[in-house]
Design a protein around this motif. Structure first.
Motif, PDB file in Angstrom:
ATOM      1  N   UNK A  42      27.303  44.876  51.898  1.00  0.00           N
ATOM      2  CA  UNK A  42      26.710  45.216  50.613  1.00  0.00           C
ATOM      3  C   UNK A  42      25.361  44.504  50.497  1.00  0.00           C
ATOM      4  N   UNK A  43      24.358  45.101  51.098  1.00  0.00           N
ATOM      5  CA  UNK A  43      23.069  44.434  51.251  1.00  0.00           C
ATOM      6  C   UNK A  43      22.413  44.005  49.962  1.00  0.00           C
ATOM      7  N   UNK A  44      22.775  44.618  48.827  1.00  0.00           N
ATOM      8  CA  UNK A  44      22.155  44.249  47.549  1.00  0.00           C
ATOM      9  C   UNK A  44      22.577  42.869  47.084  1.00  0.00           C
ATOM     10  N   UNK A  45      23.730  42.373  47.575  1.00  0.00           N
ATOM     11  CA  UNK A  45      24.210  41.061  47.148  1.00  0.00           C
ATOM     12  C   UNK A  45      25.717  41.030  47.065  1.00  0.00           C
ATOM     13  N   UNK A  46      26.259  39.860  46.800  1.00  0.00           N
ATOM     14  CA  UNK A  46      27.707  39.681  46.699  1.00  0.00           C
ATOM     15  C   UNK A  46      28.184  40.248  45.371  1.00  0.00           C
ATOM     16  N   UNK A  47      29.173  41.141  45.420  1.00  0.00           N
ATOM     17  CA  UNK A  47      29.594  41.895  44.242  1.00  0.00           C
ATOM     18  C   UNK A  47      31.115  41.862  44.132  1.00  0.00           C
ATOM     19  N   UNK A  48      31.627  41.220  43.084  1.00  0.00           N
ATOM     20  CA  UNK A  48      33.067  41.179  42.819  1.00  0.00           C
ATOM     21  C   UNK A  48      33.299  41.646  41.396  1.00  0.00           C
ATOM     22  N   UNK A  49      34.136  42.686  41.228  1.00  0.00           N
ATOM     23  CA  UNK A  49      34.403  43.208  39.889  1.00  0.00           C
ATOM     24  C   UNK A  49      35.868  43.609  39.756  1.00  0.00           C
ATOM     25  N   UNK A  50      36.304  43.645  38.505  1.00  0.00           N
ATOM     26  CA  UNK A  50      37.637  44.154  38.174  1.00  0.00           C
ATOM     27  C   UNK A  50      37.539  44.843  36.821  1.00  0.00           C
ATOM     28  N   UNK A  51      37.937  46.110  36.779  1.00  0.00           N
ATOM     29  CA  UNK A  51      37.939  46.875  35.532  1.00  0.00           C
ATOM     30  C   UNK A  51      39.378  47.172  35.140  1.00  0.00           C
ATOM     31  N   UNK A  52      39.703  46.910  33.881  1.00  0.00           N
ATOM     32  CA  UNK A  52      41.019  47.239  33.350  1.00  0.00           C
ATOM     33  C   UNK A  52      40.845  48.276  32.248  1.00  0.00           C
ATOM     34  N   UNK A  53      41.403  49.461  32.457  1.00  0.00           N
ATOM     35  CA  UNK A  53      41.273  50.564  31.513  1.00  0.00           C
ATOM     36  C   UNK A  53      42.599  50.744  30.780  1.00  0.00           C
ATOM     37  N   UNK A  54      42.546  50.608  29.459  1.00  0.00           N
ATOM     38  CA  UNK A  54      43.746  50.754  28.652  1.00  0.00           C
ATOM     39  C   UNK A  54      43.592  51.868  27.631  1.00  0.00           C
ATOM     40  N   UNK A  55      44.635  52.073  26.858  1.00  0.00           N
ATOM     41  CA  UNK A  55      44.627  53.146  25.864  1.00  0.00           C
ATOM     42  C   UNK A  55      43.736  52.820  24.665  1.00  0.00           C
ATOM     43  N   UNK A  56      43.346  51.539  24.503  1.00  0.00           N
ATOM     44  CA  UNK A  56      42.507  51.149  23.372  1.00  0.00           C
ATOM     45  C   UNK A  56      41.136  50.626  23.787  1.00  0.00           C
ATOM     46  N   UNK A  57      40.944  50.371  25.064  1.00  0.00           N
ATOM     47  CA  UNK A  57      39.657  49.822  25.472  1.00  0.00           C
ATOM     48  C   UNK A  57      39.602  49.520  26.951  1.00  0.00           C
ATOM     49  N   UNK A  58      38.441  49.083  27.398  1.00  0.00           N
ATOM     50  CA  UNK A  58      38.202  48.748  28.805  1.00  0.00           C
ATOM     51  C   UNK A  58      37.557  47.377  28.887  1.00  0.00           C
ATOM     52  N   UNK A  59      38.126  46.513  29.715  1.00  0.00           N
ATOM     53  CA  UNK A  59      37.552  45.194  29.972  1.00  0.00           C
ATOM     54  C   UNK A  59      37.055  45.141  31.418  1.00  0.00           C
ATOM     55  N   UNK A  60      35.928  44.460  31.626  1.00  0.00           N
ATOM     56  CA  UNK A  60      35.335  44.365  32.959  1.00  0.00           C
ATOM     57  C   UNK A  60      35.050  42.909  33.309  1.00  0.00           C
TER      58      UNK A  60
END
Length: 330
Positions: free
Chosen positions: A230-248
């Motif tokens: 990933x030449x743009x840089x170090x990238x770590x993410x986690x997305x949680x999609x629920x019935x009322x909202x999304x947290x990232x």
């Protein structure tokens, strides 16, 4: 400062980082490495004592031991070190196979010592918030999870040879975070991956790029993406999609992406260079937690049983990639 004497076995990249943290927090730091020059270099930098690996494993004055040696040595050293009768911090994974992990677990339990496994994302503020908010119902019922761990550049060939591959070395952090944040278990995986025809990966039957689909208990679906380029840089993410909202998790000012939407300037800072920079605060909190274990003030936050559960997912991913089929983790 804890006032405890802590041994550090392994003075490579991550061991040197641990030494810098422990030198500020332990009463005394003792360093050992099979390459004695590495141990001396780290010890001189941090005012630590140097011992041989054999001397470290025969020490009678340690209050705790940190194992930061190459991955394929962890289990054997853990079994030997259990005889010291002191708490042990072991970098992940404990071993590259289930049976060796079980032996290490049995040795620790027979010696009645706590073993803290190094899953540092459990000490990241955003991952912790995601876990708490999900448990409190803030995003409703969980429907999907999307994760990614993308290295800016691959490690050296000698590291890749002993690492156990992209699932056991890299994505095992995502598997642990997935279990810890959601409280769910992975039931089945389907994997696609490629070595891109590169010898450093093809020679070890490893993938340079991988995409994993995971089915969790209760029918929740998750994906995990990983890249060594990933030449743009170090990238770590986690997305949680629920019935009322999304947290990232991971959408910060150093996220290595470029928005092409008109008028959007994001991110505003230089991208993360590597995992040590991204999780520096977490590594410090992780070793604080270990020193609390050493002092008897807290239970182990990530056990060998946790490591075994994530290893089983990683092994299932390897089987799915080789055989081109869905694989049940059980």
């Amino acid at each position: 400062m804890s006032g405890k004497t802590i041994g550090l076995l392994g003075a490579g990249r991550i061991g040197a980082m641990h030494a810098g943290i422990l030198a500020k927090k332990a009463g005394k730091l003792v360093v050992a490495d099979p390459a004695s020059w590495r141990a001396r270099r780290v010890a001189e930098l941090h005012g630590a004592e140097v011992r041989s690996p054999e001397g470290m494993l025969a020490s009678e004055d340690l209050d705790g031991l940190v194992l930061a040696t190459p991955t394929d040595t962890h289990a054997g050293l853990l079994c030997e070190a259990a005889r010291l009768g002191v708490p042990i911090f072991c970098e992940k994974p404990v071993a590259l196979d289930v049976e060796s992990t079980r032996r290490a677990n049995a040795a620790a339990k027979e010696a009645n010592i706590p073993v803290h496994v190094g899953f540092q994302r459990r000490f990241d503020a955003a991952y912790s918030a995601a876990r708490e908010r999900l448990a409190e119902g803030e995003i409703g019922d969980l429907r999907r999870v999307h994760m990614g761990t993308l290295d800016q550049a691959p490690a050296a060939r000698e590291f890749l040879a002993a690492s156990g591959g992209i699932f056991k070395d890299c994505l095992i952090h995502d598997f642990d975070a997935l279990r810890w944040v959601t409280g769910l278990e992975v039931e089945e995986v389907v994997v696609y991956g490629t070595d891109l025809g590169l010898p450093d990966f093809a020679d070890f039957a490893d993938a340079a790029e991988a995409v994993v689909l995971l089915r969790l208990t209760g029918g929740v679906l998750a994906t995990a993406h990983s890249s060594r380029f990933n030449g743009a840089g170090y990238d770590v993410r986690m997305e949680l999609h629920g019935t009322k909202g999304t947290d990232v998790v991971g959408m910060d000012e150093r996220l290595p992406v470029r928005s092409l939407e008109p008028g959007v300037a994001y991110p505003r800072q230089e991208p993360w260079a590597d995992f040590i920079a991204r999780f520096a605060d977490c590594y410090e909190r992780e070793l604080d937690a270990f020193l609390d274990v050493v002092s008897g003030r807290a239970p182990v936050p990530a056990t060998i049983d946790d490591a075994l559960a994530s290893l089983r997912i990683a092994i299932a991913c390897g089987t799915s990639l080789r055989e081109g089929r869905p694989v049940r983790v059980s």
